[in-house]
Design a protein around this motif. Sequence first.
Motif, PDB file in Angstrom:
ATOM      1  N   ILE A 199      10.579 -43.282  58.170  1.00 33.26           N
ATOM      2  CA  ILE A 199      10.910 -41.857  58.021  1.00 33.26           C
ATOM      3  C   ILE A 199      11.155 -41.212  59.376  1.00 33.26           C
ATOM      4  O   ILE A 199      12.117 -40.455  59.562  1.00 33.26           O
ATOM      5  CB  ILE A 199       9.792 -41.133  57.247  1.00 33.26           C
ATOM      6  CG1 ILE A 199       9.780 -41.613  55.786  1.00 33.26           C
ATOM      7  CG2 ILE A 199       9.976 -39.614  57.307  1.00 33.26           C
ATOM      8  CD1 ILE A 199       8.580 -41.146  54.991  1.00 33.26           C
ATOM      9  N   ASP A 200      10.302 -41.515  60.345  1.00 30.63           N
ATOM     10  CA  ASP A 200      10.495 -40.963  61.687  1.00 30.63           C
ATOM     11  C   ASP A 200      11.841 -41.405  62.276  1.00 30.63           C
ATOM     12  O   ASP A 200      12.500 -40.632  62.990  1.00 30.63           O
ATOM     13  CB  ASP A 200       9.359 -41.415  62.611  1.00 30.63           C
ATOM     14  CG  ASP A 200       8.038 -40.709  62.307  1.00 30.63           C
ATOM     15  OD1 ASP A 200       8.069 -39.629  61.684  1.00 30.63           O
ATOM     16  OD2 ASP A 200       6.984 -41.253  62.698  1.00 30.63           O
ATOM     17  N   LYS A 201      12.245 -42.634  61.969  1.00 30.73           N
ATOM     18  CA  LYS A 201      13.494 -43.177  62.514  1.00 30.73           C
ATOM     19  C   LYS A 201      14.717 -42.482  61.928  1.00 30.73           C
ATOM     20  O   LYS A 201      15.699 -42.217  62.651  1.00 30.73           O
ATOM     21  CB  LYS A 201      13.554 -44.678  62.241  1.00 30.73           C
ATOM     22  CG  LYS A 201      14.820 -45.345  62.752  1.00 30.73           C
ATOM     23  CD  LYS A 201      14.781 -46.843  62.522  1.00 30.73           C
ATOM     24  CE  LYS A 201      16.062 -47.497  63.043  1.00 30.73           C
ATOM     25  NZ  LYS A 201      16.013 -48.981  62.893  1.00 30.73           N
ATOM     26  N   ILE A 202      14.679 -42.195  60.615  1.00 30.49           N
ATOM     27  CA  ILE A 202      15.875 -41.647  59.972  1.00 30.49           C
ATOM     28  C   ILE A 202      15.886 -40.124  59.918  1.00 30.49           C
ATOM     29  O   ILE A 202      16.946 -39.523  59.678  1.00 30.49           O
ATOM     30  CB  ILE A 202      16.055 -42.212  58.549  1.00 30.49           C
ATOM     31  CG1 ILE A 202      14.933 -41.716  57.623  1.00 30.49           C
ATOM     32  CG2 ILE A 202      16.107 -43.739  58.585  1.00 30.49           C
ATOM     33  CD1 ILE A 202      15.129 -42.138  56.170  1.00 30.49           C
ATOM     34  N   MET A 203      14.752 -39.478  60.134  1.00 32.90           N
ATOM     35  CA  MET A 203      14.667 -38.027  60.023  1.00 32.90           C
ATOM     36  C   MET A 203      15.722 -37.303  60.876  1.00 32.90           C
ATOM     37  O   MET A 203      16.330 -36.335  60.401  1.00 32.90           O
ATOM     38  CB  MET A 203      13.267 -37.557  60.405  1.00 32.90           C
ATOM     39  CG  MET A 203      13.015 -36.078  60.129  1.00 32.90           C
ATOM     40  SD  MET A 203      12.656 -35.730  58.386  1.00 32.90           S
ATOM     41  CE  MET A 203      10.909 -36.150  58.321  1.00 32.90           C
ATOM     42  N   ILE A 211      16.318 -33.602  53.834  1.00 33.30           N
ATOM     43  CA  ILE A 211      15.250 -33.257  54.770  1.00 33.30           C
ATOM     44  C   ILE A 211      13.967 -32.837  54.052  1.00 33.30           C
ATOM     45  O   ILE A 211      12.852 -33.161  54.492  1.00 33.30           O
ATOM     46  CB  ILE A 211      15.715 -32.155  55.762  1.00 33.30           C
ATOM     47  CG1 ILE A 211      14.735 -32.045  56.925  1.00 33.30           C
ATOM     48  CG2 ILE A 211      15.919 -30.820  55.063  1.00 33.30           C
ATOM     49  CD1 ILE A 211      14.727 -33.209  57.847  1.00 33.30           C
ATOM     50  N   GLY A 212      14.106 -32.124  52.935  1.00 36.89           N
ATOM     51  CA  GLY A 212      12.918 -31.686  52.195  1.00 36.89           C
ATOM     52  C   GLY A 212      12.123 -32.856  51.645  1.00 36.89           C
ATOM     53  O   GLY A 212      10.893 -32.893  51.753  1.00 36.89           O
ATOM     54  N   GLY A 213      12.823 -33.833  51.050  1.00 39.88           N
ATOM     55  CA  GLY A 213      12.149 -34.996  50.492  1.00 39.88           C
ATOM     56  C   GLY A 213      11.477 -35.838  51.547  1.00 39.88           C
ATOM     57  O   GLY A 213      10.358 -36.344  51.355  1.00 39.88           O
ATOM     58  N   LEU A 214      12.148 -35.993  52.682  1.00 38.88           N
ATOM     59  CA  LEU A 214      11.559 -36.773  53.773  1.00 38.88           C
ATOM     60  C   LEU A 214      10.339 -36.071  54.357  1.00 38.88           C
ATOM     61  O   LEU A 214       9.323 -36.718  54.662  1.00 38.88           O
ATOM     62  CB  LEU A 214      12.600 -37.015  54.862  1.00 38.88           C
ATOM     63  CG  LEU A 214      13.732 -37.987  54.506  1.00 38.88           C
ATOM     64  CD1 LEU A 214      14.828 -37.916  55.547  1.00 38.88           C
ATOM     65  CD2 LEU A 214      13.202 -39.414  54.369  1.00 38.88           C
ATOM     66  N   THR A 215      10.418 -34.752  54.501  1.00 36.88           N
ATOM     67  CA  THR A 215       9.288 -33.989  55.044  1.00 36.88           C
ATOM     68  C   THR A 215       8.090 -34.068  54.114  1.00 36.88           C
ATOM     69  O   THR A 215       6.945 -34.269  54.558  1.00 36.88           O
ATOM     70  CB  THR A 215       9.699 -32.525  55.261  1.00 36.88           C
ATOM     71  OG1 THR A 215      10.808 -32.482  56.167  1.00 36.88           O
ATOM     72  CG2 THR A 215       8.553 -31.712  55.833  1.00 36.88           C
TER      73      THR A 215
END
Length: 227
Positions: A199-203, A211-215
Amino acid sequence: MVMTDKAQQERLLSAPEVREAQAYATAAHASIGQLRKHTNAPYISHPAAVARIVAGSRMAGGANGVAMVAAAWLHDVIEDVVRHESRSEREREAMLFDMKSRFSPRIMAYALEVTNVATHADGNRAARCRINLRHIVEASPQGATIKYADIKHNSHDIAEHDVNFAMVYLPEKADVIFQAGQGDHALRQDTIRVLLHGIDKIMPHAGHKHIGGLTRAHRLLTSIREC
């Protein structure tokens, strides 16, 4: 990081039941010419990695270790090969019967626990994910452990090779890891770390749509991560 018991790992991977599952899965995936989507490697490389991860887990050191590792080899056969679109319903039933005649009820139970149960008739991807999530939440600790290994290996590959799909896949699997906490504790924590790294890599590449789903996924995983 999971501290792998190498002796246990090799003992389990060389068990006769595991070798039989390895041979069966290898032939099954090859029979449909299946490759890994992102690397074009023979598909069996994924079950092989999952089996090795499971074999090194603490939970596999118990009485059900051989069955867990055998099921890890078989974990995608039902979904990808038995249910392949080219097969008739009769052919699917015959292949499933063949598997049940070859492998113990325990091995088959674990394999079925990590097999997605939702079909396209159940709705869109989000609806199917909810159904599959309920299924794995109800799985045994052994089945959940196999699922952790599956997610760990897939998440690393997908984050590395397919950023766009990772934006969908990683949040979905964060929900699984968050809600299905019954499996091997150390492997769950290791899988959390892999997901967070992805997640940190693709954010930085995420648009408004993702962005909401990843956060949210990052927040869920961080809440259950142990430092």
